[in-house]
Design an enzyme around this catalytic site. Structure first.
Site, PDB file in Angstrom:
ATOM      1  N   ASP A 187       3.297   3.791   1.933  1.00  0.00           N
ATOM      2  CA  ASP A 187       2.214   2.900   1.513  1.00  0.00           C
ATOM      3  C   ASP A 187       2.432   1.558   2.208  1.00  0.00           C
ATOM      4  O   ASP A 187       3.439   0.883   1.977  1.00  0.00           O
ATOM      5  CB  ASP A 187       2.233   2.709  -0.004  1.00  0.00           C
ATOM      6  N   GLU A 271      -1.838   6.504   4.743  1.00  0.00           N
ATOM      7  CA  GLU A 271      -3.238   6.444   4.320  1.00  0.00           C
ATOM      8  C   GLU A 271      -4.130   6.247   5.540  1.00  0.00           C
ATOM      9  O   GLU A 271      -3.762   5.523   6.473  1.00  0.00           O
ATOM     10  CB  GLU A 271      -3.448   5.277   3.345  1.00  0.00           C
ATOM     11  N   CYS A 323      -1.563   7.940 -11.443  1.00  0.00           N
ATOM     12  CA  CYS A 323      -0.167   8.039 -11.861  1.00  0.00           C
ATOM     13  C   CYS A 323       0.482   9.198 -11.109  1.00  0.00           C
ATOM     14  O   CYS A 323      -0.036  10.318 -11.108  1.00  0.00           O
ATOM     15  CB  CYS A 323      -0.068   8.270 -13.370  1.00  0.00           C
ATOM     16  N   ASP A 351       3.356   0.048  -5.425  1.00  0.00           N
ATOM     17  CA  ASP A 351       3.388   0.561  -4.059  1.00  0.00           C
ATOM     18  C   ASP A 351       4.234   1.831  -3.969  1.00  0.00           C
ATOM     19  O   ASP A 351       3.915   2.747  -3.209  1.00  0.00           O
ATOM     20  CB  ASP A 351       3.933  -0.512  -3.103  1.00  0.00           C
TER      21      ASP A 351
END
Length: 376
Positions: A187, A271, A323, A351
Site C-alpha cells: 500500500d 493498487e 477489514c 495502511d
C-alpha cells in the site's frame, strides 16, 4: 525483448554546437510538419499521412539548405513524432479525455533527436559513439550493451548534459522459476512511502519538500532578473539544477526500492491507482507528485520479468475500508490512521490493513496457472 541503455556523453564545444544546431533544425522541421498537417485539415479537410510529409523533405532542403546538415532519417523521425502526436490526440478524443492538440515547439522546447537505424550511424568504437553529420563523441560506457542496437536517441537535459539512449533487441531468455512462497501486498501512501502486508514500512523521503526552500529562493532570484539578460540565464540554470537534483534522487530511490522488492518477493501486488485523477486534488497534488508511485510500479514491473517475480495490479476500491480479518467495510476519513473493526475487534494501522487486502486480491487475480506457479 527490447531493453534500454542510457549513457552520459562528453562532447567537445564544436560538437555541442553541431548537436544544438541539429536540435534547432529538428524543431523547425517539427513545426513545419505540424503546420502543414494543420492547414491541410483546416483548409481542405484532408488528413495527411507520415509518408506524405516525408515526401516534402527534399523540397524543404532546397529552400533551406542547412537541413542537409542533419541526417536524413533523423528528420524523418521528427515527422514520425508529429504523426504519433496526432494519433495520441485522436485516441484521447475518442476516449472522451481532454484531447490536448499537438503544440508548436518554441526555442528550447525540443531536446532530442533520433537515429532510427544505428547500424548506419551510432556505432561504438573505442569508447566513442559515431553520430552521422556530427562526429565521434566520447561516451561513458558504465556497462556492456547486450543485444542488437535498434535505435539511438541523443538527449539534452535542462542543465546542458547530453545522454545517448540505446534501444536494444535481445533474445528472449527462459524466465527463472517463480520465487515460491514469497508474496507481498504493498500500500503506497503519503504518511509512509510504502507499507507491506508483512508489516514493514518504508519512510517517505519527501525529496521535493527537502529542497523546497532552496528551490523557492532560486525561483525568487529568477523572477527578479530582467528577461534576456545574462543574470536571468544564470538564475534559470540554478533553478534547473535544483529540479534535476530532485528528479535524480527520486529516480535512484525508486530503483533501489524496486530492486529490493524483486530480489525478495515472487509476487508483488500494487493498487492500480488513477494517479492522474488524484493529482487534481490541489491539497495533495504536490505530495502525490513528490512520492512518484507510478515510477515505483513501472520500475518494479520491468525488473520482475527477469527476476522470477510477478507484479499484479488490483482494483483499489475499498482496500482501505475493508477489514482484512472479517471483510466488514469501515468508513474512514484521511485523518483516521488506525483501522478499528466494530465487528471482529481488529485494531491495526490502516495502511497495513490495506496492504493485506491488496495481497489477498493479488493472489486471487493470479490463480493457479501463472508461469507454472503452484496453487496459492
Amino acid at each position: 525483448m527490447l531493453k534500454a541503455y542510457k549513457f552520459r556523453l562528453y562532447p567537445t564545444r564544436s560538437q555541442i554546437t553541431k548537436m544544438e544546431r541539429t536540435l534547432d533544425l529538428c524543431r523547425w522541421t517539427y513545426n513545419q510538419t505540424l503546420a502543414y498537417r494543420k492547414n491541410a485539415w483546416e483548409n481542405e479537410g484532408k488528413s495527411v499521412s507520415k509518408y506524405e510529409t516525408n515526401a516534402l523533405l527534399p523540397g524543404w532542403k532546397e529552400d533551406k539548405p542547412e537541413l542537409r546538415d542533419v541526417y536524413a532519417q533523423t528528420l524523418q523521425n521528427v515527422q514520425e513524432r508529429v504523426d504519433l502526436a496526432f494519433k495520441a490526440f485522436f485516441r484521447r478524443v475518442k476516449a472522451g479525455e481532454e484531447p490536448g492538440y499537438p503544440r508548436f515547439r518554441g526555442r528550447g522546447w525540443y531536446d532530442s533527436f533520433t537515429y532510427p537505424q544505428p547500424e548506419k550511424g551510432g556505432n561504438l568504437v573505442n569508447g566513442m559513439v559515431r553520430l552521422p553529420k556530427i562526429g565521434d563523441i566520447k561516451i561513458k560506457l558504465h556497462r556492456q550493451i547486450e543485444g542488437k542496437i535498434k535505435r539511438l536517441t541523443v538527449r539534452r537535459t535542462a542543465t546542458g548534459k547530453w545522454f545517448a539512449c540505446f534501444s536494444v533487441e535481445t533474445e528472449d531468455v527462459p524466465l527463472p522459476p517463480w520465487k515460491d512462497g514469497a508474496v507481498v501486498g504493498i500500500d503506497v501512501g503519503l504518511e509512509s512511502f510504502a507499507t507491506f502486508s508483512n508489516g514493514e514500512t518504508i519512510a517517505n523521503p519527501r525529496f521535493f519538500r527537502e529542497e523546497e526552500h532552496e528551490l523557492a529562493r532560486a525561483q525568487r532570484k529568477l523572477s527578479k532578473a530582467p528577461k534576456g539578460t545574462p543574470d536571468r540565464k544564470k538564475a534559470l540554470k540554478v533553478v534547473e539544477r535544483v529540479h534535476e537534483r530532485i528528479a535524480n534522487k527520486r529516480y535512484e530511490f525508486a530503483h533501489q526500492v524496486s530492486h529490493n522488492l524483486v530480489d525478495r518477493f515472487g509476487l508483488i501486488a500494487f493498487e492500480d491507482l488513477n494517479i492522474k485523477g488524484m493529482v487534481h486534488n490541489h491539497c495533495l497534488a504536490k505530495s502525490i507528485s513528490d512520492v512518484a508511485w507510478n515510477m515505483l510500479v513501472t520500475l518494479t514491473s520491468y525488473k520482475a520479468a527477469s527476476a522470477g517475480s510477478v507484479v499484479v495490479l488490483v482494483d483499489p476500491r475499498n482496500t482501505s475500508k475493508m477489514c482484512s480479518r472479517c471483510g466488514t467495510l469501515i468508513e474512514k476519513s484521511l485523518s483516521d490512521r488506525v483501522h478499528n473493526c466494530t465487528q471482529c475487534g481488529l485494531s491495526m494501522d490502516r495502511d497495513w490493513n490495506a496492504a493485506i487486502n491488496i495481497l489477498r486480491l493479488g493472489l486471487q487475480s493470479v490463480g493457479t496457472g501463472s508461469r507454472g506457479s503452484p496453487a496459492l
